[in-house]
Design a protein around this motif. Structure first.
Motif: not given
Length: 189
Positions: A44-56, A73-79, A84-93
């Motif tokens: 959340n701090a790094r990407f200005t998102l609002q993920l909850d514990r379950q998303a973590g 991306a599908l599991r976090l953002f629903g698409n 979304s894929v770019r964001r998910a890739d950045s999160i994994l990195t």
């Protein structure tokens, strides 16, 4: 009869860190810096998102099991949109950035899986698993191009789970052999 139940919190994160020899990741997990809520807060701090514990937790599992950015991306953002894929890739990195030893371990494991089909994964207790990627085409079994990634995911999951199982088995054996539960330590047939 005594039944024993145990929940090893984030055991695959721990065991993968142990297999990688990454003491920094082990310490971070132990100290709660890589827990599910801590991961959500970090993202959340790094990407200005609002993920909850379950998303973590979803992000931690994706990292530990070698999930693709498309699936995350599908599991976090629903698409699986490009964004979304770019964001998910950045999160994994970002989840691996603070732990270069684990990153190198995973990269070396991928190189080994690319060179070897099947790849034989061996955990620290000597337990082995043949990891292979095969598929059927028109009733014929053939190795597919993404087989190396499949072997890598199998090896990554095996190393995390099997080490946890071996540690648990040794703990249970210590209870039985040391009679730590008095008469209840005896095996029941």
């Amino acid at each position: 009869m005594v039944l024993l139940s145990a929940d090893f919190s984030q055991i695959e994160s721990y065991t993968t860190a142990v297999e990688a020899g990454d003491r920094d990741l082990v310490a971070a997990i132990r100290d709660g810096h890589v827990g599910h809520q801590a991961t959500a807060d970090y993202i959340n701090a790094r990407f200005t998102l609002q993920l909850d514990r379950q998303a973590g937790k979803t992000c931690n599992h994706a990292r530990d099991k070698g999930e693709s950015a498309h699936n995350l991306a599908l599991r976090l953002f629903g698409n699986r949109s490009r964004e979304s894929v770019r964001r998910a890739d950045s999160i994994l990195t970002a989840l691996l950035d603070p732990f270069p030893i684990t990153r190198r371990f995973r990269e070396q494991l991928m190189r080994d899986c690319e060179r070897n089909n099947p790849y034989v994964a061996v955990n620290r207790f000597g337990r082995r698993l043949k990891c292979f990627g095969r598929s059927r085409y028109n009733g014929e079994e053939r190795v597919r191009t993404p087989a190396a990634r499949e072997r890598w995911k199998m090896a990554l999951a095996f190393l995390g789970r099997s080490l946890a199982a071996d540690v648990a088995y040794r703990g249970f054996l210590a209870i039985v052999e040391g009679r730590l539960l008095d008469n209840y330590s005896l095996q029941y047939a």
